[in-house]
Write a protein that holds these residues in place. Structure first.
Motif, PDB file in Angstrom:
ATOM      1  N   VAL A   6       6.098 -14.168  -4.989  1.00  0.00           N
ATOM      2  CA  VAL A   6       6.341 -14.173  -6.435  1.00  0.00           C
ATOM      3  C   VAL A   6       5.094 -14.651  -7.140  1.00  0.00           C
ATOM      4  O   VAL A   6       4.253 -15.331  -6.546  1.00  0.00           O
ATOM      5  N   LEU A   7       4.951 -14.293  -8.400  1.00  0.00           N
ATOM      6  CA  LEU A   7       3.857 -14.741  -9.264  1.00  0.00           C
ATOM      7  C   LEU A   7       2.487 -14.499  -8.631  1.00  0.00           C
ATOM      8  O   LEU A   7       1.553 -15.284  -8.798  1.00  0.00           O
ATOM      9  N   GLY A   8       2.367 -13.438  -7.870  1.00  0.00           N
ATOM     10  CA  GLY A   8       1.074 -13.111  -7.278  1.00  0.00           C
ATOM     11  C   GLY A   8       0.737 -13.897  -6.029  1.00  0.00           C
ATOM     12  O   GLY A   8      -0.337 -13.745  -5.475  1.00  0.00           O
ATOM     13  N   PHE A   9       1.643 -14.789  -5.586  1.00  0.00           N
ATOM     14  CA  PHE A   9       1.407 -15.475  -4.313  1.00  0.00           C
ATOM     15  C   PHE A   9       1.909 -14.583  -3.187  1.00  0.00           C
ATOM     16  O   PHE A   9       2.879 -13.846  -3.343  1.00  0.00           O
ATOM     17  N   GLY A  10       1.294 -14.715  -2.030  1.00  0.00           N
ATOM     18  CA  GLY A  10       1.734 -13.950  -0.876  1.00  0.00           C
ATOM     19  C   GLY A  10       1.659 -12.459  -1.134  1.00  0.00           C
ATOM     20  O   GLY A  10       1.095 -12.008  -2.119  1.00  0.00           O
ATOM     21  N   GLY A  11       2.226 -11.681  -0.249  1.00  0.00           N
ATOM     22  CA  GLY A  11       2.277 -10.243  -0.446  1.00  0.00           C
ATOM     23  C   GLY A  11       0.920  -9.590  -0.344  1.00  0.00           C
ATOM     24  O   GLY A  11      -0.066 -10.221   0.019  1.00  0.00           O
ATOM     25  N   ALA A  12       0.890  -8.311  -0.660  1.00  0.00           N
ATOM     26  CA  ALA A  12      -0.334  -7.544  -0.533  1.00  0.00           C
ATOM     27  C   ALA A  12      -1.118  -7.578  -1.832  1.00  0.00           C
ATOM     28  O   ALA A  12      -0.554  -7.337  -2.893  1.00  0.00           O
ATOM     29  N   PRO A  13      -2.423  -7.884  -1.781  1.00  0.00           N
ATOM     30  CA  PRO A  13      -3.223  -7.809  -3.004  1.00  0.00           C
ATOM     31  C   PRO A  13      -3.449  -6.355  -3.420  1.00  0.00           C
ATOM     32  O   PRO A  13      -3.376  -5.447  -2.589  1.00  0.00           O
ATOM     33  N   THR A  14      -3.685  -6.149  -4.700  1.00  0.00           N
ATOM     34  CA  THR A  14      -3.949  -4.787  -5.197  1.00  0.00           C
ATOM     35  C   THR A  14      -5.396  -4.432  -4.896  1.00  0.00           C
ATOM     36  O   THR A  14      -6.306  -5.145  -5.307  1.00  0.00           O
ATOM     37  N   GLN A  15      -5.577  -3.352  -4.168  1.00  0.00           N
ATOM     38  CA  GLN A  15      -6.925  -2.941  -3.780  1.00  0.00           C
ATOM     39  C   GLN A  15      -7.512  -2.006  -4.836  1.00  0.00           C
ATOM     40  O   GLN A  15      -6.767  -1.314  -5.532  1.00  0.00           O
ATOM     41  N   PRO A  16      -8.847  -1.981  -4.960  1.00  0.00           N
ATOM     42  CA  PRO A  16      -9.477  -1.094  -5.950  1.00  0.00           C
ATOM     43  C   PRO A  16      -9.156   0.381  -5.695  1.00  0.00           C
ATOM     44  O   PRO A  16      -9.053   1.169  -6.624  1.00  0.00           O
ATOM     45  N   ILE A  17      -9.020   0.733  -4.420  1.00  0.00           N
ATOM     46  CA  ILE A  17      -8.585   2.079  -4.052  1.00  0.00           C
ATOM     47  C   ILE A  17      -7.345   1.899  -3.187  1.00  0.00           C
ATOM     48  O   ILE A  17      -7.365   1.115  -2.242  1.00  0.00           O
ATOM     49  N   ALA A  18      -6.271   2.619  -3.550  1.00  0.00           N
ATOM     50  CA  ALA A  18      -5.025   2.458  -2.789  1.00  0.00           C
ATOM     51  C   ALA A  18      -5.183   3.124  -1.429  1.00  0.00           C
ATOM     52  O   ALA A  18      -4.801   4.273  -1.221  1.00  0.00           O
ATOM     53  N   PHE A  19      -5.789   2.384  -0.504  1.00  0.00           N
ATOM     54  CA  PHE A  19      -6.057   2.924   0.828  1.00  0.00           C
ATOM     55  C   PHE A  19      -4.814   2.766   1.697  1.00  0.00           C
ATOM     56  O   PHE A  19      -4.386   1.651   1.961  1.00  0.00           O
ATOM     57  N   PRO A  20      -4.179   3.867   2.128  1.00  0.00           N
ATOM     58  CA  PRO A  20      -2.983   3.726   2.976  1.00  0.00           C
ATOM     59  C   PRO A  20      -3.348   3.698   4.460  1.00  0.00           C
ATOM     60  O   PRO A  20      -3.855   4.668   4.997  1.00  0.00           O
ATOM     61  N   HIS A  21      -3.081   2.555   5.108  1.00  0.00           N
ATOM     62  CA  HIS A  21      -3.310   2.496   6.550  1.00  0.00           C
ATOM     63  C   HIS A  21      -2.340   3.418   7.287  1.00  0.00           C
ATOM     64  O   HIS A  21      -2.635   3.849   8.394  1.00  0.00           O
ATOM     65  N   THR A  22      -1.183   3.701   6.662  1.00  0.00           N
ATOM     66  CA  THR A  22      -0.199   4.582   7.311  1.00  0.00           C
ATOM     67  C   THR A  22      -0.797   5.961   7.597  1.00  0.00           C
ATOM     68  O   THR A  22      -0.542   6.550   8.635  1.00  0.00           O
ATOM     69  N   VAL A  23      -1.597   6.466   6.660  1.00  0.00           N
ATOM     70  CA  VAL A  23      -2.163   7.805   6.822  1.00  0.00           C
ATOM     71  C   VAL A  23      -3.266   7.806   7.870  1.00  0.00           C
ATOM     72  O   VAL A  23      -3.372   8.726   8.683  1.00  0.00           O
ATOM     73  N   HIS A  24      -4.089   6.740   7.852  1.00  0.00           N
ATOM     74  CA  HIS A  24      -5.258   6.731   8.734  1.00  0.00           C
ATOM     75  C   HIS A  24      -4.940   6.204  10.126  1.00  0.00           C
ATOM     76  O   HIS A  24      -5.359   6.781  11.122  1.00  0.00           O
ATOM     77  N   ALA A  25      -4.222   5.087  10.201  1.00  0.00           N
ATOM     78  CA  ALA A  25      -3.985   4.460  11.500  1.00  0.00           C
ATOM     79  C   ALA A  25      -2.611   4.822  12.068  1.00  0.00           C
ATOM     80  O   ALA A  25      -2.407   4.784  13.272  1.00  0.00           O
ATOM     81  N   GLY A  26      -1.643   5.174  11.185  1.00  0.00           N
ATOM     82  CA  GLY A  26      -0.291   5.486  11.646  1.00  0.00           C
ATOM     83  C   GLY A  26      -0.227   6.855  12.304  1.00  0.00           C
ATOM     84  O   GLY A  26      -1.155   7.660  12.195  1.00  0.00           O
ATOM     85  N   VAL A  27       0.891   7.100  12.992  1.00  0.00           N
ATOM     86  CA  VAL A  27       1.076   8.413  13.613  1.00  0.00           C
ATOM     87  C   VAL A  27       2.339   9.098  13.087  1.00  0.00           C
ATOM     88  O   VAL A  27       2.602  10.255  13.403  1.00  0.00           O
TER      89      VAL A  27
END
Lengths: 221, 255
Positions: free
Chosen positions: A41-62
């Motif tokens: 909550v309130l920006g603690f924890g979780g995933a930070p917003t990246q300058p480019i929405a790079f999806p690891h699912t597409v590159h590293a996932g199968v």
């Protein structure tokens, strides 16, 4: 007179109840952040917003790539697309050589993206950065305190040696097999976030289990 | 493999006969270990931080006067006076013969510096500041100590850790004087010393230069001695006294 007193008492009781609730929530929040990762909550924890929405699912996932509505994405010949399944070390090349796992330079992204996905808005940001000779300023996800010196290389080396089983009970054959021990299953993460607390107790527990050195100057210098 | 760890006992030999007082070690240490800038005002307050410093003594009367130099660094004592007085165990003796300072434990009582016989512990009285032009010269392998933290010579433990990873871990070799030197794993002061006054190595390794120098010079009538030896601190830094053919016996010295 009596009514007024009752009303005042009610206001006081509600106020104290609310105050108590807020205090309890605060204590809970701090305690959780103290012992493990904070609530998201309130920006603690979780995933930070990246300058480019790079999806690891597409590159590293199968797995088959899904769009925002949960339907499989189709390529130009109307076929379902799978993730590329790249190993972690394909991009994070320094991880078995030195301290930092290293973020790939823009040039390395461009090796593929000069011809692949050039019509996508996020890839356009990357190509723009490349054309302008700018670096992509990624947000750091895993950050240790300044007094800690973590070196990736010996950890990767230890677990890829035959006979040293990872905490999951598996034998790592490639450097890329080891990463998920601390970073979680990044290949399944649309946005990367920290999954382990990575506090000192977390490190020391593992060091003790594997009879690795627990001298302070192993990490603090 | 972790189970096959090699025990080291790091130490240094300082040959006073070779020291010219050039201060290269001081500068090298300053650059390597993110030591805050010592300005004139800080020197005037006697709060300068120099993990290794060269003390200068004048000997004799003008014009027959000689300058004597002695580099002083943390002696990494076996019986370190600084260790038992720390209330938070921020300084202790590790299993490699080094007296180490754990910055994140330190609460800044300064007891250790007051109990140190060699005046080699330094306190950060201010938040360290570097000019914008020097921001990128900070060493990423060394913690930048904030205000209220005690610091001292670490024998450049960041380089020794790297040596362990590279030489012992990746190559599977033993750490010797040669591969320490070739891999630039020697402490910065030793590396910078133009006259090889400072010699660094592993006292556990009988082949190392420091072990051999200790054997050669640390005998009855030899040049070897330890600073304030009678205190019983048992330093891991050995000094070799100056050979002076012009030395007069009974000459008065002026510090």
């Amino acid at each position: 007179m009596q009514k007024k007193r009752v009303a005042a008492f009610m206001v006081m009781a509600v106020g104290m109840g609310l105050g108590g609730l807020v205090t309890l929530l605060l204590v809970l929040f701090v305690a959780r952040a103290w012992w493990t990762t904070p609530f998201e909550v309130l920006g603690f924890g979780g995933a930070p917003t990246q300058p480019i929405a790079f999806p690891h699912t597409v590159h590293a996932g199968v797995d088959i790539i899904l769009d925002a509505d949960g339907n499989p994405k189709l390529d130009t010949s109307n076929q379902e697309m799978n993730g590329l399944g790249l190993g972690c070390t394909f991009c994070h090349r320094n991880v078995d050589k030195g301290a930092a796992a290293s973020i790939p330079p823009v040039e390395q992204c461009i090796f593929c993206h000069k011809s692949i996905g050039t019509d996508l808005p996020e890839v356009a940001k990357l190509i723009n950065a490349w054309d302008n000779k700018e670096a992509v300023v990624w947000e750091r996800v895993h950050r240790l305190p300044d007094s800690v010196r973590f070196v990736h290389e010996p950890h990767i080396r230890f677990f890829t040696e035959p006979g040293n089983l990872m905490p999951s009970g598996e034998q790592a054959t490639l450097a890329a097999n080891v990463c998920s021990t601390c970073h979680g299953d990044v290949a399944q993460m649309e946005e990367v976030k920290q999954v382990r607390s990575l506090k000192m107790g977390d490190c020391v527990d593992c060091h003790r289990n594997y009879s690795a050195p627990t001298d302070c100057t192993t990490c603090h210098y | 493999m972790v189970n096959e760890r090699v025990n080291h006992k790091w130490g240094m030999v300082v040959d006073i006969d070779r020291c010219t007082g050039c201060q290269a070690c001081v500068v090298a240490c300053q650059a390597e270990n993110n030591i805050p800038l010592n300005t004139e005002a800080i020197f005037r307050q006697r709060r300068a931080i120099e993990w290794i410093h060269v003390e200068r003594y004048w000997e004799g009367e003008f014009p027959d006067v000689k300058a004597r130099f002695i580099p002083i660094l943390c002696q990494h004592c076996e019986n370190a006076p600084c260790e038992p007085v720390c209330p938070v165990y921020a300084t202790y003796h590790n299993n490699q013969g080094m007296n180490v300072q754990v910055y994140n434990r330190c609460v800044g009582t300064r007891y250790c510096a007051n109990n140190c016989s060699y005046q080699v512990r330094f306190f950060n009285y201010w938040e360290p500041v570097w000019p914008e032009t020097l921001k990128n010269q900070l060493n990423p392998d060394v913690t930048v100590r904030s205000r209220g933290i005690m610091e001292k010579c670490s024998f450049d433990i960041q380089r020794l850790r790297k040596a362990e990873h590279v030489i012992e871990g990746q190559r599977g070799e033993r750490i010797t004087d040669e591969n320490l030197r070739e891999g630039n794993f020697l402490p910065a002061c030793v590396q910078a010393c133009p006259t090889t006054t400072l010699v660094f190595g592993d006292f556990n390794d009988p082949e190392s230069q420091v072990s051999q120098m200790k054997e050669e010079h640390f005998v009855e009538g030899g040049r070897g001695y330890k600073l304030l030896e009678d205190l019983g601190t048992e330093p891991n830094v050995i000094y070799l006294k100056k050979v002076d053919i012009h030395a007069k016996t009974g000459v008065e010295t002026h510090a």
